[in-house]
Scaffold this active site. Structure first.
Site, mmCIF file in Angstrom:
data_model
loop_
_atom_site.group_PDB
_atom_site.id
_atom_site.type_symbol
_atom_site.label_atom_id
_atom_site.label_comp_id
_atom_site.label_asym_id
_atom_site.label_seq_id
_atom_site.Cartn_x
_atom_site.Cartn_y
_atom_site.Cartn_z
ATOM 1 N N LYS A 35 -25.077 59.272 -67.606
ATOM 2 C CA LYS A 35 -25.642 60.608 -67.370
ATOM 3 C C LYS A 35 -27.170 60.554 -67.440
ATOM 4 C CE LYS A 35 -24.769 61.673 -72.250
ATOM 5 N NZ LYS A 35 -23.705 62.100 -73.168
ATOM 6 N N ARG A 129 -18.680 71.613 -80.020
ATOM 7 C CA ARG A 129 -19.489 71.852 -78.836
ATOM 8 C C ARG A 129 -18.495 72.143 -77.719
ATOM 9 N NH1 ARG A 129 -23.421 66.993 -77.166
ATOM 10 N NH2 ARG A 129 -21.383 66.178 -76.557
ATOM 11 N N TYR A 254 -58.678 65.397 -78.529
ATOM 12 C CA TYR A 254 -58.502 66.847 -78.679
ATOM 13 C C TYR A 254 -58.301 67.232 -80.127
ATOM 14 C CZ TYR A 254 -57.844 67.537 -73.629
ATOM 15 O OH TYR A 254 -58.015 67.617 -72.278
ATOM 16 N N MET A 302 -52.598 64.357 -71.890
ATOM 17 C CA MET A 302 -51.649 64.343 -70.765
ATOM 18 C C MET A 302 -51.630 62.996 -70.044
ATOM 19 S SD MET A 302 -51.407 66.874 -67.460
ATOM 20 C CE MET A 302 -51.323 68.371 -68.424
HETATM 21 C C1 LIG Z 1 -23.250 61.088 -74.019
HETATM 22 C C2 LIG Z 1 -21.833 60.924 -74.455
HETATM 23 C C3 LIG Z 1 -21.356 59.662 -74.863
HETATM 24 C C4 LIG Z 1 -22.245 58.463 -75.063
HETATM 25 O O1 LIG Z 1 -22.904 58.580 -76.320
HETATM 26 P P1 LIG Z 1 -23.854 57.433 -76.895
HETATM 27 O O2 LIG Z 1 -24.241 57.927 -78.235
HETATM 28 O O3 LIG Z 1 -25.020 57.353 -75.963
HETATM 29 O O4 LIG Z 1 -23.061 56.186 -76.903
HETATM 30 C C5 LIG Z 1 -19.993 59.563 -75.127
HETATM 31 N N1 LIG Z 1 -19.163 60.632 -75.025
HETATM 32 C C6 LIG Z 1 -19.614 61.851 -74.673
HETATM 33 C C7 LIG Z 1 -18.663 62.989 -74.594
HETATM 34 C C8 LIG Z 1 -20.959 62.044 -74.392
HETATM 35 O O5 LIG Z 1 -21.408 63.265 -74.056
#
Ligand SMILES: *Cc1c(COP(=O)(O)O)cnc(C)c1O
Length: 359
Positions: A35, A129, A254, A302
């Site tokens: 992802k 979640r 800054y 930046m």
């Molecule tokens: C992102 C995700 C993972 C991978 O998690 P890592 O901590 O990067 O290994 C696995 N399962 C779900 C449902 C996720 O959203």
């Protein structure tokens, strides 16, 4: 024109880290999580390097569509599942595997054509979640198994909230809740992200779901990537663009948050938060110049940041600077900046040039 700021991707390290996953979970298939543009590493590069994986997972339908263009054959799981019946139809057409985590998605399944869709069923065991209650498992399964639009059996999954800290009680609670379902589910199962893949071999199930460890970043709060024999995939470099002599008492940057304690050389590096380097990195955050550690002084701006060159008498404009990666663990930078390495790699911007490591 040579690029100033480069994320160098070590393709061999991706292969190595995938083999490390298989070492930890020898009896499970691997669902490689790619992802967010493969955690900011570049989807196409990562997909090719992980050709030995068993399947890929993405967050959203849009990501699945992108991935299908470059991976025509591998199974693709969509962790957020489908938002509506139209999304489900797209899943059917493209052979995507949506996660079913909410009652409205089960209702949507009733409305689509009968072409059987392979689905994953997510149970909430404590992350709170996504996912249905463990107590709803039997009724939900019965409902879904009566639908023409789903392939039987479903893959059963859940997700840990605290696996990066294996000793926490919350992990025991989640395992106690899910293990009975893992044992009696008629079909494949999946429970473990990277941290759980390392920490909880007793609940690996049929599919492990590693993300961060594939990229060579430690998933454990108190163990380094090196200690887990993971190799960093991304090395972020930029260049010194100016070097000057400052006087004792001079302010740098800054807000004038740093004063030179003595006459000293300051280096200016051509990377800032506009490239994705964290603005909250404080004074003292390390960088590596010509193989030697230096540290940030003054605020990150930046386009630039400033460093203490007192121990770098030979540093010159044009010299390469490592911000994280090989020789400088990204976990250390994340800790200094009050965040996690996941966020740092995901946040690189379009300014950064991606290159493959030449081996
Ligand atoms: C992102 C995700 C993972 C991978 O998690 P890592 O901590 O990067 O290994 C696995 N399962 C779900 C449902 C996720 O959203």
């Amino acid at each position: 024109m040579s690029s100033q700021t480069v994320a160098t991707i070590d393709v061999a390290a991706l292969g190595h880290n995938l083999r490390r996953v298989r070492h930890y979970a020898p009896a499970s298939a691997v669902l490689s999580v790619v992802k967010a543009n493969a955690y900011g590493h570049g989807l196409a590069t990562v997909i090719e390097a992980l050709h030995d994986t068993d399947a890929f997972a993405v967050g959203t339908l849009a990501e699945a569509i992108e991935l299908r263009k470059i991976s025509p054959d591998k199974a693709i799981v969509i962790l957020q599942g489908a938002a509506d019946p139209a999304d489900l139809s797209i899943c059917q057409k493209n052979n995507f595997q949506p996660v079913i985590h909410s009652p409205h998605q089960i209702e949507d399944l009733r409305t689509i054509s009968a072409k059987p869709l392979k689905c994953w069923l997510k149970i909430n065991t404590g992350m709170r979640r996504l996912g249905l209650a463990a107590g709803d498992y039997d009724d939900t399964l019965k409902t879904i198994n009566n639908m023409a639009a789903t392939q039987k059996p479903l893959v059963l999954m859940s997700h840990f909230a605290c696996a990066d800290e294996p000793d926490r009680m919350e992990n025991r609670h989640q395992i106690n809740l899910f293990q009975p379902l893992l044992e009696r589910h008629d079909g494949e199962t999946s429970f473990c992200n990277s941290a759980a893949t390392i920490a909880f071999p007793e609940v690996h199930g049929d599919w492990v779901r590693p993300g961060i460890m594939l990229y060579g970043i430690s998933p454990m709060k108190d163990r380094t990537a090196a200690a887990l024999n993971l190799r960093p995939v991304m090395t972020l470099t930029s260049r010194l663009i100016a070097v000057y002599e400052a006087r004792a008492g001079d302010n740098v940057g800054y807000g004038a948050t740093w004063q030179c304690p003595e006459n000293m050389r300051i280096g200016v590096i051509g990377i800032g938060y506009g490239d994705g380097y964290p603005r909250h990195a404080p004074n003292g955050t390390p960088v590596v110049i010509n193989g030697r550690r230096s540290s940030l002084v003054g605020r990150v701006s930046m386009d630039m940041l400033t460093v203490d060159l007192r121990n770098q008498p030979d540093a010159r404009p044009g010299d390469e600077v490592v911000l994280w990666g090989e020789g400088l663990p990204i976990e250390d930078i994340a800790e200094a900046a009050g965040t996690i390495a996941y966020e740092l790699v995901c946040r690189l911007t379009g300014r950064v040039d991606y290159q493959l490591k030449q081996t």
